[in-house]
Design an enzyme around this catalytic site. Sequence first.
Site, mmCIF file in Angstrom:
data_model
loop_
_atom_site.group_PDB
_atom_site.id
_atom_site.type_symbol
_atom_site.label_atom_id
_atom_site.label_comp_id
_atom_site.label_asym_id
_atom_site.label_seq_id
_atom_site.Cartn_x
_atom_site.Cartn_y
_atom_site.Cartn_z
ATOM 1 N N ASP A 136 51.250 4.651 -20.963
ATOM 2 C CA ASP A 136 51.125 4.702 -19.514
ATOM 3 C C ASP A 136 49.659 4.444 -19.180
ATOM 4 O O ASP A 136 48.771 5.035 -19.784
ATOM 5 C CB ASP A 136 51.485 6.121 -19.050
ATOM 6 C CG ASP A 136 52.390 6.128 -17.848
ATOM 7 O OD1 ASP A 136 51.956 5.631 -16.813
ATOM 8 O OD2 ASP A 136 53.509 6.656 -17.960
ATOM 9 N N ASP B 219 51.016 2.794 -13.825
ATOM 10 C CA ASP B 219 51.409 3.780 -12.827
ATOM 11 C C ASP B 219 51.096 3.274 -11.411
ATOM 12 O O ASP B 219 50.041 2.676 -11.170
ATOM 13 C CB ASP B 219 50.606 5.064 -13.112
ATOM 14 C CG ASP B 219 51.105 6.270 -12.354
ATOM 15 O OD1 ASP B 219 52.259 6.654 -12.551
ATOM 16 O OD2 ASP B 219 50.306 6.844 -11.568
ATOM 17 N N GLU C 31 54.948 -0.015 -12.312
ATOM 18 C CA GLU C 31 55.783 0.911 -11.544
ATOM 19 C C GLU C 31 55.614 0.559 -10.066
ATOM 20 O O GLU C 31 54.514 0.694 -9.514
ATOM 21 C CB GLU C 31 55.353 2.367 -11.767
ATOM 22 C CG GLU C 31 56.258 3.327 -11.017
ATOM 23 C CD GLU C 31 55.634 4.664 -10.617
ATOM 24 O OE1 GLU C 31 56.391 5.590 -10.295
ATOM 25 O OE2 GLU C 31 54.393 4.770 -10.607
ATOM 26 N N HIS D 112 61.102 10.015 -15.173
ATOM 27 C CA HIS D 112 60.654 11.403 -15.052
ATOM 28 C C HIS D 112 60.382 11.816 -13.603
ATOM 29 O O HIS D 112 59.940 12.924 -13.358
ATOM 30 C CB HIS D 112 59.383 11.577 -15.882
ATOM 31 C CG HIS D 112 58.271 10.715 -15.383
ATOM 32 N ND1 HIS D 112 58.293 9.333 -15.467
ATOM 33 C CD2 HIS D 112 57.112 11.013 -14.752
ATOM 34 C CE1 HIS D 112 57.212 8.839 -14.913
ATOM 35 N NE2 HIS D 112 56.474 9.837 -14.468
ATOM 36 N N ASP D 113 60.602 10.906 -12.658
ATOM 37 C CA ASP D 113 60.358 11.220 -11.249
ATOM 38 C C ASP D 113 61.633 11.377 -10.439
ATOM 39 O O ASP D 113 61.583 11.771 -9.275
ATOM 40 C CB ASP D 113 59.519 10.111 -10.596
ATOM 41 C CG ASP D 113 58.117 10.038 -11.172
ATOM 42 O OD1 ASP D 113 57.556 11.100 -11.495
ATOM 43 O OD2 ASP D 113 57.596 8.909 -11.300
HETATM 44 C C1 GLC Z 1 53.799 7.937 -10.709
HETATM 45 C C2 GLC Z 1 54.298 8.803 -11.828
HETATM 46 C C3 GLC Z 1 54.461 10.204 -11.314
HETATM 47 C C4 GLC Z 1 53.101 10.700 -10.856
HETATM 48 C C5 GLC Z 1 52.513 9.771 -9.829
HETATM 49 C C6 GLC Z 1 51.064 10.043 -9.611
HETATM 50 O O1 GLC Z 1 54.727 7.808 -9.687
HETATM 51 O O2 GLC Z 1 55.483 8.275 -12.354
HETATM 52 O O3 GLC Z 1 55.008 11.065 -12.273
HETATM 53 O O4 GLC Z 1 53.224 11.985 -10.319
HETATM 54 O O5 GLC Z 1 52.584 8.426 -10.248
HETATM 55 O O6 GLC Z 1 50.324 9.638 -10.738
#
Ligand code: GLC
Length: 545
Positions: free
Chosen positions: A109, A211, A276, A337-338
């Site tokens: 990541d 991210d 992402e 994971h979100d």
């Molecule tokens: C992304 C991650 C998430 C995190 C956010 C801030 O969306 O997947 O888990 O809280 O970024 O870094």
Amino acid sequence: MEQVIAQASVLSQHLWWQHGVIYQIYPRSFQDSNDDGVGDLPGIISRLDYLQWLGVDCVWLSPVFSSPMADFGYDISDYQGIHPLFGTMDDFDELLKEVHNRGMKLLLDLVPNHTSDQHPWFLESKSSRDNPKRDWYIWHDGKNDGGLPNNWLSVFGGHAWEWDDTTQQYYYHAFLKEQPDLNWRNPEVQEAMMNVMRFWLDKGIDGFRVDVMWHMIKDAQLRDNPPFPGSTYDANDLIYDHYTPVYSTDQPEVHDIVRMMRAVTDEYDERVLIGEIYLPIHKLVTYYGQDNKGAHLPFNFQLLTLPWDAPQIAMAIDEYEGALPENGWPNWVLGNHDKPRISSRVGRAQAKVAALMLLTLRGTPTIYYGDEIGMRDVPIPMNEIVDPQGLNMPDLNVSRDPSRTPMQWSSDINAGFSGHKPWLRLPINSGRVNVDRQKDNEYSKLSFYRKLIRLRKEHAALNIGDYRPIYADQQLISYIREWGDEQFLIILNLSHRPAYFKPRQESFTGTILLGTEVERIGMIAEDIITLGGDEGLLIQLSNTK
Ligand code: GLC
């Protein structure tokens, strides 16, 4: 034999990240090796044989870097350090070696949008207005009356601007105040992050999942975001979704940054850049970049975000296929994971149908750890919630803890995850729902996933083959995957009631290779096919060209 050779040759024309399957590990929850209740790198190493057995090609790790853990590792204080909770850099090197020894790939990541407020860059930046790193972050005076610079909100609730007493300015944080956003318009920031990328690529990792890629650049004039059309918002709510983040995200200049990241990725052989990005399809596909020099795979989250409704899903698949740029490679994600786990969102019975969809649509699939055994969101009592998103917005039930619980390996204590009470609790049925119990059970979800992954490997049509929609109605969707002489028909009943597959134009005959009901395997399927509720079929067609 000929087929096998032809297959090998067509696959060799595609890159590993095009025909492979990605598996996301949330490291805190995969396997604990030192009994502190939190998963770690040696734990992951000890489970690589399982992943190889499952047949996945690539492992993506959520952050394992130095971090105060305000957002469980998405707040990084040293991009080139491993957090002791997860192990050491030697453990990381060992993991990379072991992954590669098994012919698999490893992705990390990359969290470039923000650092931890404890990162030395931020500590310097906030030390004085004339510090050389001041402009590495987004600092701004209050409006004339001392108010906030604009109306931007944090994704985790509340204002996105935090006042700094020492230097008498606000700084911007799209997430927690402990996660200040970097100023990506500053070339020094760009250079620093490109060097972070090179550090890991030099070690031999196979790419990054970036991210919140669409957040990286904000409007230069910091204009107010408009309220979300029709939202019954109350200006005091401070809820992110009540506004349309047109000025705080997805700015045109972000594509220059993505291109820069891609150029660094391309300094190395066959590495992949995944972004992402939560945006509608027409915007998402712009992240492939001009001439496909942006992200290789802008994550496609439609299966996570759309209602589980046959007509909508059928339309979304076709819209996506139609919107992809020439040579843009598709991808599909079913969990992360979100978001709530698929088995909780669409129900246990539909989870296999969803898996069949994920692994037979055209494009690279990403599996979220535990979905292969049908793990569900675990009910976490209010007083055990640790996710900041959940804690900050207690009335909205948006904690992400339920989908981040420890992997359920066995019927042993703590499901074989740890000898110590895990950081998040396990479900009451982990003695029954686990890898050990499902491994040798041909009816299990795990066996289903494994067979599907194997079939994808054995048949080029199923991974790199063309996609053609066939028929969809209120209950089901169906499509064909084809390559060379091989054709597969996939029919998915997204409803709980029996359904009829009755396309008007064509008729089909074939053998059921795999189905959500094991009893169907090997049966001949002809013309009008009757499906049970929650049933999905993968049919190898015999009336091929
Ligand atoms: C992304 C991650 C998430 C995190 C956010 C801030 O969306 O997947 O888990 O809280 O970024 O870094």
